[in-house]
Enzyme design. Sequence first.
Site, PDB file in Angstrom:
ATOM      1  N   SER A 123       0.821  -1.207   0.000  1.00  0.00           N
ATOM      2  CA  SER A 123       0.000   0.000   0.000  1.00  0.00           C
ATOM      3  C   SER A 123       0.858   1.262   0.000  1.00  0.00           C
ATOM      4  O   SER A 123       1.772   1.392   0.817  1.00  0.00           O
ATOM      5  CB  SER A 123      -0.927   0.014   1.225  1.00  0.00           C
TER       6      SER A 123
ATOM      7  N   GLU B 132      -2.288  -2.726  12.742  1.00  0.00           N
ATOM      8  CA  GLU B 132      -2.896  -2.302  11.480  1.00  0.00           C
ATOM      9  C   GLU B 132      -4.396  -2.571  11.498  1.00  0.00           C
ATOM     10  O   GLU B 132      -5.191  -1.721  11.096  1.00  0.00           O
ATOM     11  CB  GLU B 132      -2.247  -3.038  10.306  1.00  0.00           C
TER      12      GLU B 132
ATOM     13  N   SER C  79      -7.226 -10.989   4.690  1.00  0.00           N
ATOM     14  CA  SER C  79      -8.454 -11.282   3.951  1.00  0.00           C
ATOM     15  C   SER C  79      -9.550 -11.752   4.903  1.00  0.00           C
ATOM     16  O   SER C  79      -9.305 -12.115   6.061  1.00  0.00           O
ATOM     17  CB  SER C  79      -8.189 -12.368   2.893  1.00  0.00           C
TER      18      SER C  79
ATOM     19  N   GLU D 113     -11.106 -14.491   4.938  1.00  0.00           N
ATOM     20  CA  GLU D 113     -10.898 -15.877   5.361  1.00  0.00           C
ATOM     21  C   GLU D 113      -9.878 -15.959   6.498  1.00  0.00           C
ATOM     22  O   GLU D 113     -10.065 -16.708   7.470  1.00  0.00           O
ATOM     23  CB  GLU D 113     -10.427 -16.715   4.164  1.00  0.00           C
TER      24      GLU D 113
END
Length: 266
Positions: A17, A100, A227, A229
């Site tokens: 990012s 984060e 993610s 998952e």
Amino acid sequence: MRDGKDWIVNGQKIWTSYAREAAWGLLITRTDPTVAKHRGLTMFFLDMHSPGVEVRPIRQMNNEASFNEVFFTDVRIPDTQRLGAPGQGWEVALTTLMNERATLAGQVDTGFDELLGFCERLETGANHRAIDDARVRSRLAQFAIRDSGLRFTAFRSISALSRGERPGPENSIGKLVSAAMEQEMAQFALDLEGEAGLLTDPALAPDRARYQSILLRSPSMRIAGGSDEILRNIIAERVLGLPADIRADKDIAFEDIPTAATARRG
């Protein structure tokens, strides 16, 4: 590879990012392939303008390029820029990721107030606004409940940080819910706008396809910082105490883990 007081790094990292704007970056590297995969990692911070660092932007669906691919060719990093001990990179990475996720989930402004204002302004017929429809109000109420839950969850996290506590795995809940909520709200707004939601001319569409842009960006938020998952696994294992996934390669040295290349040679 260690070289005196420096480390020499080769490889690449995708989906970094804002790498083009960053002056400094965090880099986790494999420094010992003879131990299990989580034990042979080391974390560094590095100057993104170091010789051998190349950043290539990745163009996304909404035409933005906040993600990047970074290539490292014989990049020298002083040992003084190492975070933690050699081989302790996984522990450092977990702390970084928890912070984060706490940051992502702690962004108290979910965009619900803007969506509410949008529904109050949007005209869907003669003397009729979107919010006049009971079905719209019902959906907004559902978003409001989740928005409130996220806000109070974020407040608890902020309070814990103010006491000097480290962010825990429960922050994965806020990140998981907020990312999905952003996507659902953008889709809901576009459904209300219809084809007008695609227009970018401010004379024809004051919102200038804002929710279209958010919808196209939203899949990245369900990947960045972990993610969906991965977050569900974290919640299941570390918050709910459910059995962990079976990991056949958990205690195998990284260099001995079978790969597609070794399978072909076999």
